[in-house]
Design a protein around this motif. Structure first.
Motif, PDB file in Angstrom:
ATOM      1  N   GLY A 182       0.817  -1.215   0.000  1.00 40.14           N
ATOM      2  CA  GLY A 182       0.000   0.000   0.000  1.00 40.14           C
ATOM      3  C   GLY A 182       0.845   1.256   0.000  1.00 40.14           C
ATOM      4  N   GLN A 183       1.920   1.251   0.778  1.00 44.16           N
ATOM      5  CA  GLN A 183       2.825   2.400   0.814  1.00 44.16           C
ATOM      6  C   GLN A 183       3.470   2.615  -0.557  1.00 44.16           C
ATOM      7  OE1 GLN A 183       3.670   4.530   3.509  1.00 44.16           O
ATOM      8  NE2 GLN A 183       1.833   3.631   4.399  1.00 44.16           N
ATOM      9  N   ARG A 184       3.859   1.511  -1.208  1.00 41.46           N
ATOM     10  CA  ARG A 184       4.485   1.617  -2.528  1.00 41.46           C
ATOM     11  C   ARG A 184       3.507   2.182  -3.552  1.00 41.46           C
ATOM     12  NH1 ARG A 184       4.370  -0.660  -7.055  1.00 41.46           N
ATOM     13  NH2 ARG A 184       3.030  -2.388  -6.473  1.00 41.46           N
ATOM     14  N   GLN A 185       2.283   1.665  -3.539  1.00 42.20           N
ATOM     15  CA  GLN A 185       1.293   2.144  -4.504  1.00 42.20           C
ATOM     16  C   GLN A 185       0.920   3.600  -4.252  1.00 42.20           C
ATOM     17  OE1 GLN A 185      -2.116  -0.301  -5.300  1.00 42.20           O
ATOM     18  NE2 GLN A 185      -0.899  -2.161  -5.398  1.00 42.20           N
ATOM     19  N   PHE A 186       0.839   3.996  -2.988  1.00 44.70           N
ATOM     20  CA  PHE A 186       0.509   5.380  -2.675  1.00 44.70           C
ATOM     21  C   PHE A 186       1.632   6.318  -3.137  1.00 44.70           C
ATOM     22  CE2 PHE A 186       0.240   8.923   0.499  1.00 44.70           C
ATOM     23  CZ  PHE A 186      -0.872   9.516  -0.059  1.00 44.70           C
ATOM     24  N   ALA A 187       2.886   5.921  -2.917  1.00 46.64           N
ATOM     25  CA  ALA A 187       4.019   6.735  -3.369  1.00 46.64           C
ATOM     26  C   ALA A 187       3.998   6.875  -4.888  1.00 46.64           C
ATOM     27  CB  ALA A 187       5.329   6.117  -2.898  1.00 46.64           C
ATOM     28  N   GLN A 188       3.673   5.781  -5.587  1.00 46.39           N
ATOM     29  CA  GLN A 188       3.584   5.825  -7.050  1.00 46.39           C
ATOM     30  C   GLN A 188       2.455   6.767  -7.485  1.00 46.39           C
ATOM     31  OE1 GLN A 188       2.988   1.977  -8.808  1.00 46.39           O
ATOM     32  NE2 GLN A 188       2.824   2.771 -10.876  1.00 46.39           N
ATOM     33  N   LYS A 226       1.245   9.336  -5.815  1.00 46.03           N
ATOM     34  CA  LYS A 226       1.646  10.724  -5.545  1.00 46.03           C
ATOM     35  C   LYS A 226       2.590  11.233  -6.623  1.00 46.03           C
ATOM     36  CE  LYS A 226       3.233  10.781  -1.348  1.00 46.03           C
ATOM     37  NZ  LYS A 226       3.649  11.114   0.017  1.00 46.03           N
ATOM     38  N   GLU A 227       3.510  10.390  -7.055  1.00 43.20           N
ATOM     39  CA  GLU A 227       4.445  10.775  -8.106  1.00 43.20           C
ATOM     40  C   GLU A 227       3.698  11.069  -9.409  1.00 43.20           C
ATOM     41  OE1 GLU A 227       8.008   8.607 -10.544  1.00 43.20           O
ATOM     42  OE2 GLU A 227       7.927   8.258  -8.366  1.00 43.20           O
ATOM     43  N   GLU A 228       2.731  10.231  -9.744  1.00 45.03           N
ATOM     44  CA  GLU A 228       1.925  10.449 -10.950  1.00 45.03           C
ATOM     45  C   GLU A 228       1.148  11.758 -10.860  1.00 45.03           C
ATOM     46  OE1 GLU A 228      -0.483   6.944 -11.208  1.00 45.03           O
ATOM     47  OE2 GLU A 228       1.213   5.677 -11.802  1.00 45.03           O
ATOM     48  N   GLN A 229       0.620  12.062  -9.682  1.00 41.81           N
ATOM     49  CA  GLN A 229      -0.131  13.306  -9.503  1.00 41.81           C
ATOM     50  C   GLN A 229       0.779  14.518  -9.683  1.00 41.81           C
ATOM     51  OE1 GLN A 229      -3.550  13.179  -9.276  1.00 41.81           O
ATOM     52  NE2 GLN A 229      -2.997  11.047  -9.620  1.00 41.81           N
TER      53      GLN A 229
END
Length: 61
Positions: A39-45, A47-50
């Motif tokens: 979940g942390q990895r997907q959230f970081a990804q 945020k980067e996309e945003q």
């Protein structure tokens, strides 16, 4: 005669008590997911996309 308080269901037609019951079931699962490594990895990804989307927006003016 007292006025009935209007509850905004945002057009879903789902009664408030059902939404609350669903939230009680889903929230702990959502919290567990975002606390996990995946979940942390997907959230970081996400945020980067945003951030990339924000950088690519044309300037208004």
């Amino acid at each position: 005669m007292a006025k009935k308080k209007a509850i905004n269901d945002y057009g879903t037609g789902i009664p408030q008590h059902e939404m609350e019951a669903l939230a009680r079931v889903l929230l702990p699962e959502i919290e567990k997911f975002y606390a996990s490594e995946e979940g942390q990895r997907q959230f970081a990804q996400w945020k980067e996309e945003q951030q990339l989307k924000q950088q690519n927006l044309p300037m208004a003016g």
